[in-house]
Enzyme design. Structure first.
Site, PDB file in Angstrom:
ATOM      1  N   GLU A 131      -6.444  13.595  17.675  1.00  0.00           N
ATOM      2  CA  GLU A 131      -6.848  13.206  19.036  1.00  0.00           C
ATOM      3  C   GLU A 131      -7.201  11.723  19.002  1.00  0.00           C
ATOM      4  OE1 GLU A 131     -10.009  15.874  20.210  1.00  0.00           O
ATOM      5  OE2 GLU A 131      -8.644  17.608  20.222  1.00  0.00           O
ATOM      6  N   GLN A 295      11.993 -13.148 -17.271  1.00  0.00           N
ATOM      7  CA  GLN A 295      11.227 -11.982 -17.725  1.00  0.00           C
ATOM      8  C   GLN A 295      10.268 -11.442 -16.648  1.00  0.00           C
ATOM      9  OE1 GLN A 295       8.263 -12.238 -20.926  1.00  0.00           O
ATOM     10  NE2 GLN A 295       9.503 -10.761 -22.024  1.00  0.00           N
ATOM     11  N   ILE A 353      10.914  -9.911  -4.755  1.00  0.00           N
ATOM     12  CA  ILE A 353      12.154 -10.280  -5.461  1.00  0.00           C
ATOM     13  C   ILE A 353      13.138 -10.936  -4.490  1.00  0.00           C
ATOM     14  CG2 ILE A 353      14.235  -9.262  -6.526  1.00  0.00           C
ATOM     15  CD1 ILE A 353      12.328  -7.344  -8.042  1.00  0.00           C
ATOM     16  N   GLY A 355      12.484 -12.973  -2.252  1.00  0.00           N
ATOM     17  CA  GLY A 355      12.034 -14.307  -1.826  1.00  0.00           C
ATOM     18  C   GLY A 355      11.973 -14.380  -0.302  1.00  0.00           C
ATOM     19  N   GLY A 356      12.351 -15.527   0.244  1.00  0.00           N
ATOM     20  CA  GLY A 356      12.270 -15.734   1.699  1.00  0.00           C
ATOM     21  C   GLY A 356      13.156 -14.776   2.469  1.00  0.00           C
ATOM     22  N   GLU A 379      -0.304  12.825   7.185  1.00  0.00           N
ATOM     23  CA  GLU A 379      -0.690  14.042   6.436  1.00  0.00           C
ATOM     24  C   GLU A 379      -1.940  13.811   5.583  1.00  0.00           C
ATOM     25  OE1 GLU A 379       1.098  16.517   7.303  1.00  0.00           O
ATOM     26  OE2 GLU A 379       3.066  15.711   7.778  1.00  0.00           O
TER      27      GLU A 379
HETATM   28  C1  LIG Z   1       3.180   7.235  12.988  1.00  0.00           C
HETATM   29  C2  LIG Z   1       2.173   8.344  12.937  1.00  0.00           C
HETATM   30  C3  LIG Z   1       2.598   9.656  13.148  1.00  0.00           C
HETATM   31  C4  LIG Z   1       1.654  10.703  13.162  1.00  0.00           C
HETATM   32  N1  LIG Z   1       2.067  11.983  13.433  1.00  0.00           N
HETATM   33  C5  LIG Z   1       1.141  12.966  13.607  1.00  0.00           C
HETATM   34  C6  LIG Z   1       1.529  14.279  14.035  1.00  0.00           C
HETATM   35  O1  LIG Z   1       2.715  14.587  14.185  1.00  0.00           O
HETATM   36  N2  LIG Z   1       0.554  15.183  14.301  1.00  0.00           N
HETATM   37  C7  LIG Z   1      -0.772  14.909  14.128  1.00  0.00           C
HETATM   38  O2  LIG Z   1      -1.610  15.779  14.373  1.00  0.00           O
HETATM   39  N3  LIG Z   1      -1.177  13.670  13.699  1.00  0.00           N
HETATM   40  C8  LIG Z   1      -0.247  12.712  13.431  1.00  0.00           C
HETATM   41  N4  LIG Z   1      -0.645  11.449  13.018  1.00  0.00           N
HETATM   42  C9  LIG Z   1      -2.064  11.165  12.882  1.00  0.00           C
HETATM   43  C10 LIG Z   1      -2.495  11.031  11.432  1.00  0.00           C
HETATM   44  O3  LIG Z   1      -2.504  12.299  10.826  1.00  0.00           O
HETATM   45  C11 LIG Z   1      -3.866  10.353  11.430  1.00  0.00           C
HETATM   46  O4  LIG Z   1      -3.677   9.010  11.852  1.00  0.00           O
HETATM   47  C12 LIG Z   1      -4.495  10.391  10.044  1.00  0.00           C
HETATM   48  O5  LIG Z   1      -4.885  11.692   9.708  1.00  0.00           O
HETATM   49  C13 LIG Z   1      -5.742   9.472   9.977  1.00  0.00           C
HETATM   50  O6  LIG Z   1      -6.595   9.721  11.045  1.00  0.00           O
HETATM   51  P1  LIG Z   1      -7.168   8.505  11.934  1.00  0.00           P
HETATM   52  O7  LIG Z   1      -6.021   7.652  12.301  1.00  0.00           O
HETATM   53  O8  LIG Z   1      -7.970   9.100  13.032  1.00  0.00           O
HETATM   54  O9  LIG Z   1      -8.096   7.716  10.969  1.00  0.00           O
HETATM   55  P2  LIG Z   1      -9.686   8.032  10.673  1.00  0.00           P
HETATM   56  O10 LIG Z   1      -9.836   9.473  10.397  1.00  0.00           O
HETATM   57  O11 LIG Z   1     -10.459   7.462  11.798  1.00  0.00           O
HETATM   58  O12 LIG Z   1      -9.905   7.179   9.393  1.00  0.00           O
HETATM   59  C14 LIG Z   1     -10.058   5.750   9.411  1.00  0.00           C
HETATM   60  C15 LIG Z   1     -10.300   5.270   7.983  1.00  0.00           C
HETATM   61  O13 LIG Z   1     -11.505   5.868   7.474  1.00  0.00           O
HETATM   62  C16 LIG Z   1     -11.225   6.562   6.270  1.00  0.00           C
HETATM   63  N5  LIG Z   1     -12.071   7.773   6.210  1.00  0.00           N
HETATM   64  C17 LIG Z   1     -12.217   8.720   7.163  1.00  0.00           C
HETATM   65  N6  LIG Z   1     -13.075   9.672   6.760  1.00  0.00           N
HETATM   66  C18 LIG Z   1     -13.481   9.320   5.510  1.00  0.00           C
HETATM   67  C19 LIG Z   1     -14.356   9.908   4.536  1.00  0.00           C
HETATM   68  N7  LIG Z   1     -14.974  11.071   4.767  1.00  0.00           N
HETATM   69  N8  LIG Z   1     -14.533   9.257   3.372  1.00  0.00           N
HETATM   70  C20 LIG Z   1     -13.872   8.092   3.111  1.00  0.00           C
HETATM   71  N9  LIG Z   1     -13.042   7.485   3.973  1.00  0.00           N
HETATM   72  C21 LIG Z   1     -12.834   8.096   5.156  1.00  0.00           C
HETATM   73  C22 LIG Z   1      -9.753   6.909   6.340  1.00  0.00           C
HETATM   74  O14 LIG Z   1      -9.201   7.150   5.054  1.00  0.00           O
HETATM   75  C23 LIG Z   1      -9.202   5.669   7.005  1.00  0.00           C
HETATM   76  O15 LIG Z   1      -9.020   4.670   6.045  1.00  0.00           O
HETATM   77  C24 LIG Z   1       0.292  10.409  12.928  1.00  0.00           C
HETATM   78  C25 LIG Z   1      -0.113   9.081  12.679  1.00  0.00           C
HETATM   79  C26 LIG Z   1       0.810   8.065  12.675  1.00  0.00           C
HETATM   80  C27 LIG Z   1       0.348   6.662  12.440  1.00  0.00           C
END
Ligand SMILES: Cc1cc2nc3c(=O)[nH]c(=O)nc-3n(C[C@H](O)[C@H](O)[C@H](O)COP(=O)(O)OP(=O)(O)OC[C@H]3O[C@@H](n4cnc5c(N)ncnc54)[C@H](O)[C@@H]3O)c2cc1C
Length: 401
Positions: A131, A295, A353, A355-356, A379
């Protein structure tokens, strides 16, 4: 055929499927991927081709018209497809998760109704947990479903649906209050609903609006959307598995196999980046010799290839574990974490690798550079994978002293 990322012990059928997919990727995906990606165009011809190959029903049991293949076969196909263009693997992945949810958790009526048409690629799946206010913290979902006679009325806003516009069946996670006792953990009142809809944008069904595509940095071509429910009526027999309160576990099960898929994508993208890097390194000359003969560049290639190999081995191990019927949350979390991090690193090295020229849209590595970061998030982020891995390790290695 590449020496890297070989998989031993495959059956003749698996080898044949993979050879067919690899050939399709080389002929139908790679030549057009970058151009379509730059135009953010849905790859309809590619999707039609995959449908003809039976890819949409790869893991769906034969009794429902699918090929009944294993998670390993599926993951290896995804690796090949992502080598061609990661977005195409995204089109299949949410479909695959919904089919898996139906297989594992659906009622007999739900399986019979949807799986044959999903195997044929006529019904196309998307799944929705996230959400605007939450992604990692799934148990905090605010979208609500309230019982009204023989239906539930769904209200709330969902975010980031991969295939939100093109799909016709969406598995949506909402909060249902019924039967919930005081003090119950919040994830126990989550329920998965199977929502059928028309493809497209705007009001696709009374009470359900898909506003349009979210503009993204990469992962283009595949549509990613919001999903706005305002009094959306869903018949009670469209609760996945027929009982409320099981949605969290069902979705987490789906995401677990989805993680193997994301690991496979990381392997495919990294392999392509390595191929591009090693080819360029032998063509570009500086200081009187190909840069591959310096290298520092050769070391980069060695590191890249080692990462490609290690990620592939972990991904295959996680898939095989699930196929054997064992719990694979630890292996899937590790594979997803490692493959997505390595993918980002290998892509960055291939970019350096170049470059520009790596910065030029004429070179494929520019597209890969914008695509790889998505794997760090989808995921479950790296931090969420590490939480899963850490908790599981503490369970396995509980101190007995
Ligand atoms: C292109 C794209 C496609 C997607 N497709 C789907 C889909 O088909 N269906 C669906 O349901 N979702 C989908 N998503 C959503 C995606 O699963 C979420 O963006 C993801 O799970 C992260 O949630 P958030 O963006 O709310 O980040 P947040 O949960 O707000 O996290 C923000 C940051 O805080 C960190 N964080 C959060 N909680 C903790 C914790 N307890 N400890 C340490 N660090 C924490 C996270 O690792 C992250 O770095 C998609 C996202 C993108 C970008």
């Amino acid at each position: 055929m590449s020496r890297l990322a070989q998989t031993h012990g495959l059956t003749d059928v698996q080898r044949e499927i993979l050879a067919t997919v690899r050939d399709f990727v080389d002929k139908e995906i790679l030549p057009v991927a970058t151009e379509l990606e730059h135009r953010d165009e849905y790859p309809q011809a590619i999707v039609d081709g995959l449908r003809e190959l039976g890819l949409f029903g790869l893991m769906i049991p034969e009794e429902y018209g699918g090929l009944g293949e294993s998670l390993l076969t599926y993951a290896l196909c995804v690796e090949e497809i992502a080598r061609g263009w990661m977005s195409v693997s995204g089109i299949i992945n949410t479909h695959f998760i919904v089919a898996y949810l139906l297989q594992r958790h659906g009622t007999q009526e739900q399986r019979e109704r949807f799986l044959p048409r999903m195997a044929a690629g006529e019904v196309r799946g998307a799944f929705s947990m996230s959400e605007p206010g939450l992604g990692s913290d799934v148990a905090a979902i605010t979208s609500k479903a309230v019982r009204d006679g023989d239906a539930y009325v769904l209200t709330g806003q969902k975010m980031w649906l991969t295939n939100g516009g093109t799909s016709t069946l969406v598995a949506v996670l909402c909060r249902t209050g019924e039967g919930r006792a005081e003090g119950d953990a919040p994830h126990r009142s989550l329920t998965s609903f199977l929502v059928e809809k028309e493809p497209g944008f705007g009001e696709v069904r009374p009470g359900l609006t898909i506003p349009g595509k979210i503009e993204k940095m990469g992962y283009k071509g595949v549509d990613t959307t919001e999903f706005i429910m305002d009094g959306l009526r869903v018949p009670a027999d469209r609760v996945l598995g027929g009982a409320t309160g099981r949605g969290f576990y069902q979705m987490m099960d789906g995401v677990e196999v989805g993680r193997v898929n994301v690991a496979a994508r990381g392997c495919g993208v990294a392999r392509r980046a390595f191929e591009l890097g090693i080819a360029y390194a032998q063509q570009r000359h500086t200081f009187g010799r190909p840069i591959a003969q310096h290298q520092a560049v050769q070391f980069k290639l060695a590191e890249m290839a080692t990462k490609v190999e290690a990620a592939h081995a972990m991904m295959v191990n996680a898939a095989r574990k699930k196929d054997s019927g064992e719990r694979n949350d630890l292996e899937a979390g590790m594979a997803k974490y490692l493959a997505s991090e390595y993918c980002k690193e290998v892509v960055e090295d291939a970019f350096r690798i170049h470059g520009g020229y790596g910065f030029s849209k004429e070179y494929e590595i520019e597209r890969l550079y914008r695509e790889a970061p998505m794997l760090l998030i989808g995921e479950g982020t790296a931090e969420i994978q590490k939480m899963i891995i850490g908790r599981r390790l503490l369970e396995e290695y509980r101190y007995q002293g």
